[in-house]
Design an enzyme around this catalytic site. Structure first.
Site, PDB file in Angstrom:
ATOM      1  N   THR A  54     131.377  22.397  79.403  1.00  0.00           N
ATOM      2  CA  THR A  54     131.276  22.749  80.821  1.00  0.00           C
ATOM      3  C   THR A  54     132.558  23.484  81.213  1.00  0.00           C
ATOM      4  O   THR A  54     133.446  23.673  80.393  1.00  0.00           O
ATOM      5  CB  THR A  54     131.129  21.501  81.710  1.00  0.00           C
ATOM      6  OG1 THR A  54     132.388  20.806  81.723  1.00  0.00           O
ATOM      7  CG2 THR A  54     130.046  20.574  81.202  1.00  0.00           C
ATOM      8  N   CYS A  55     132.664  23.840  82.503  1.00  0.00           N
ATOM      9  CA  CYS A  55     133.877  24.547  82.936  1.00  0.00           C
ATOM     10  C   CYS A  55     135.107  23.643  82.858  1.00  0.00           C
ATOM     11  O   CYS A  55     136.229  24.118  82.783  1.00  0.00           O
ATOM     12  CB  CYS A  55     133.702  25.101  84.340  1.00  0.00           C
ATOM     13  SG  CYS A  55     133.258  23.889  85.575  1.00  0.00           S
ATOM     14  N   ASN A  56     134.902  22.322  82.841  1.00  0.00           N
ATOM     15  CA  ASN A  56     136.043  21.398  82.846  1.00  0.00           C
ATOM     16  C   ASN A  56     136.371  20.773  81.499  1.00  0.00           C
ATOM     17  O   ASN A  56     137.448  20.211  81.330  1.00  0.00           O
ATOM     18  CB  ASN A  56     135.790  20.257  83.848  1.00  0.00           C
ATOM     19  CG  ASN A  56     135.923  20.736  85.272  1.00  0.00           C
ATOM     20  OD1 ASN A  56     136.648  21.692  85.529  1.00  0.00           O
ATOM     21  ND2 ASN A  56     135.214  20.110  86.187  1.00  0.00           N
ATOM     22  N   ARG A  57     135.440  20.852  80.539  1.00  0.00           N
ATOM     23  CA  ARG A  57     135.683  20.177  79.259  1.00  0.00           C
ATOM     24  C   ARG A  57     134.782  20.743  78.166  1.00  0.00           C
ATOM     25  O   ARG A  57     133.702  21.272  78.453  1.00  0.00           O
ATOM     26  CB  ARG A  57     135.458  18.672  79.384  1.00  0.00           C
ATOM     27  CG  ARG A  57     134.009  18.263  79.603  1.00  0.00           C
ATOM     28  CD  ARG A  57     133.845  16.753  79.741  1.00  0.00           C
ATOM     29  NE  ARG A  57     134.482  16.267  80.955  1.00  0.00           N
ATOM     30  CZ  ARG A  57     135.520  15.432  80.962  1.00  0.00           C
ATOM     31  NH1 ARG A  57     136.019  14.984  79.819  1.00  0.00           N
ATOM     32  NH2 ARG A  57     136.050  15.036  82.096  1.00  0.00           N
ATOM     33  N   PHE A 116     128.961  14.114  89.303  1.00  0.00           N
ATOM     34  CA  PHE A 116     128.045  13.644  88.254  1.00  0.00           C
ATOM     35  C   PHE A 116     127.353  14.769  87.489  1.00  0.00           C
ATOM     36  O   PHE A 116     126.432  14.515  86.738  1.00  0.00           O
ATOM     37  CB  PHE A 116     126.953  12.755  88.875  1.00  0.00           C
ATOM     38  CG  PHE A 116     127.419  11.354  89.159  1.00  0.00           C
ATOM     39  CD1 PHE A 116     127.408  10.394  88.162  1.00  0.00           C
ATOM     40  CD2 PHE A 116     127.861  10.998  90.409  1.00  0.00           C
ATOM     41  CE1 PHE A 116     127.826   9.097  88.418  1.00  0.00           C
ATOM     42  CE2 PHE A 116     128.286   9.705  90.680  1.00  0.00           C
ATOM     43  CZ  PHE A 116     128.260   8.759  89.672  1.00  0.00           C
ATOM     44  N   GLU A 117     127.765  16.018  87.703  1.00  0.00           N
ATOM     45  CA  GLU A 117     127.038  17.114  87.055  1.00  0.00           C
ATOM     46  C   GLU A 117     127.080  17.017  85.529  1.00  0.00           C
ATOM     47  O   GLU A 117     126.207  17.516  84.836  1.00  0.00           O
ATOM     48  CB  GLU A 117     127.581  18.469  87.526  1.00  0.00           C
ATOM     49  CG  GLU A 117     127.185  18.760  88.959  1.00  0.00           C
ATOM     50  CD  GLU A 117     127.402  20.206  89.377  1.00  0.00           C
ATOM     51  OE1 GLU A 117     127.725  21.023  88.510  1.00  0.00           O
ATOM     52  OE2 GLU A 117     127.239  20.495  90.565  1.00  0.00           O
ATOM     53  N   THR A 191     124.468  33.977  89.826  1.00  0.00           N
ATOM     54  CA  THR A 191     123.577  32.972  90.432  1.00  0.00           C
ATOM     55  C   THR A 191     123.130  31.933  89.405  1.00  0.00           C
ATOM     56  O   THR A 191     121.975  31.525  89.370  1.00  0.00           O
ATOM     57  CB  THR A 191     122.339  33.643  91.071  1.00  0.00           C
ATOM     58  OG1 THR A 191     121.722  34.479  90.086  1.00  0.00           O
ATOM     59  CG2 THR A 191     122.709  34.462  92.281  1.00  0.00           C
ATOM     60  N   GLY A 192     124.089  31.507  88.542  1.00  0.00           N
ATOM     61  CA  GLY A 192     123.817  30.371  87.652  1.00  0.00           C
ATOM     62  C   GLY A 192     123.883  29.093  88.464  1.00  0.00           C
ATOM     63  O   GLY A 192     123.802  29.120  89.696  1.00  0.00           O
ATOM     64  N   ILE A 194     126.361  26.911  89.207  1.00  0.00           N
ATOM     65  CA  ILE A 194     127.447  26.818  90.189  1.00  0.00           C
ATOM     66  C   ILE A 194     127.201  27.811  91.320  1.00  0.00           C
ATOM     67  O   ILE A 194     127.402  27.500  92.502  1.00  0.00           O
ATOM     68  CB  ILE A 194     128.822  27.054  89.523  1.00  0.00           C
ATOM     69  CG1 ILE A 194     129.211  25.834  88.672  1.00  0.00           C
ATOM     70  CG2 ILE A 194     129.912  27.310  90.561  1.00  0.00           C
ATOM     71  CD1 ILE A 194     130.541  25.952  87.958  1.00  0.00           C
TER      72      ILE A 194
END
Length: 416
Positions: A54-57, A116-117, A191-192, A194
């Protein structure tokens, strides 16, 4: 948890905690890269691996003799190097790896507490691995336990009260920074997931009728726009639309920057928010003094009352995790000694068969049916007794298993 006496369950990865957006970008896995990674894992004889990016991990959960096997898989399929990974990475083994997945899936390890995404990414990763026969019973059971914990935390606590996620944080930042927001021209590029979430939050909170959407695939932008009655422009109009906007939100999923210095010709103040990993807005854009560039790492630092309130529910969330984790561990302990119990049963049955053969020769009136019934009952009672001991005495079950194996001279295969 130990499998075939030589492989262990590991969680390896990196996150926002030690790796900045640029480094995370080097290790992010596209859908194609994920497929390639799974195919390579199969070739390398890895029995079970699950991928999350993901964008964070970016994380791998899997069985290996040594964590380097998983680290190598990750580095082979990304721009990242082993050296760069080691500087920012974490490696968790067995119980620590189990704990880590629970915390990640329950929003306790998220950049924005209670976001929770990630749970949908875990589900997606598990499905992709299962399709390739790379999800063993241990991993599948663990993912299901984490999903269960996540659901309970959502419904039984207020850890996710109020709006969460980067998309909300971005809209909150815009509203706190820009005056007369409803009068401004806003462009959303990408427009994904996020992008869609940001769009929904923009419409709901800003009451702005001047929101324009652009996406490389126009039909996707039209789908999103249709829900909210917004304007859609062609990708070819990107430069014009950026320069007529007051706020640009970039949520594209490109490997390289999609917005850069040479696209800018306006002199009026322009706020650009980059919600992409890897970064999709080139840093050189800061050369324009009229531009304010904000990345999602900056947005995640925004702590408001909502996040402060959430912290109070962390102990409650942790106790739910502990309850579900203990159920998982109980299942795991049972799985651990099942081969030993089966081996005892086989050994006793061998003794019985050997004795039956001896008695048939000695006794002409040997009642085989009666003997079969009595000995089978005795074997069942003896094995039940061993199973009861191992279940009740979980603290020393490993030692007990070793002793039982020694006494009965058993050969068993440990499984997960």
């Amino acid at each position: 948890m130990k499998q075939n006496k030589s492989t262990y369950f590991y969680a390896i990865g990196l996150s926002y905690k030690k790796a900045d957006a640029e480094v995370r970008g080097h290790f992010s896995l596209s859908d194609t890269a994920k497929k390639n990674l799974l195919a390579q894992a199969k070739q390398n004889g890895i029995e079970s691996v699950l991928v999350v990016s993901t964008c964070n991990r970016t994380e791998l959960y899997g069985f290996a003799e040594h964590p380097y096997q998983l680290i190598h898989l990750l580095c082979e399929n990304t721009k990242g190097t082993v050296e760069a990974f080691q500087e920012v990475a974490y490696v968790h083994k067995n119980n620590d790896a189990i704990n880590h997945m629970f915390r990640v899936g329950s929003g306790l390890d998220s950049q924005i507490l209670g976001d929770f995404e990630i749970i949908s990414q875990l589900k997606f990763g598990a499905r992709a691995s299962k399709k390739e026969n790379l999800l063993n019973s241990f991993s599948e059971r663990l993912v299901n336990a984490v999903i269960q914990a996540s659901k309970r935390i959502k419904t039984e606590t207020e850890l996710s009260s109020g709006a969460t996620s980067v998309s909300f944080a971005s809209v909150q930042y815009i509203m706190n920074t820009i005056q007369d927001i409803s009068e401004k021209n806003i462009l959303l590029f990408g427009t994904g997931k996020i992008g869609r979430n940001t769009c929904e939050n923009l419409v709901k909170h800003t009451k702005n009728p001047h929101i324009t959407l652009i996406n490389r695939t126009k039909t996707k932008a039209e789908e999103v726009a249709g829900k909210f009655n917004l304007i859609v422009k062609d990708y070819e109009n990107l430069e014009n639309e950026i320069n007529r906007s007051d706020i640009v939100i970039v949520a594209t999923g490109a490997e390289n920057p999609t917005v850069y210095k040479s696209l800018i010709s306006t002199n009026k103040p322009l706020l650009i928010l980059d919600l992409s990993i890897p970064k999709n807005v080139n840093e050189d854009i800061r050369d324009h003094t009229n531009i304010t560039l904000v990345h999602l790492d900056d947005l995640a630092k925004i702590t408001d009352d909502t996040l402060e309130k959430r912290k109070a529910f962390v102990p409650e969330a942790e106790s739910i995790i502990e309850a579900i984790k203990s159920e998982f561990n109980a299942w795991l302990d049972t799985r651990k000694f099942v081969p030993t119990i089966q081996a005892i049963k086989h050994k006793l049955t061998d003794y019985k068969n050997s004795e039956f053969n001896a008695q048939r020769k000695k006794m002409s009136d040997f009642n085989e049916d009666q003997a079969e019934l009595i000995t089978n009952n005795l074997i069942q009672k003896i094995t039940n007794q061993f199973a009861h001991h191992l279940r009740e005495d979980s603290n020393s079950s490993d030692e007990s298993i070793e002793l039982i194996k020694k006494i009965f001279q058993l050969e068993t295969t440990d499984n997960v």
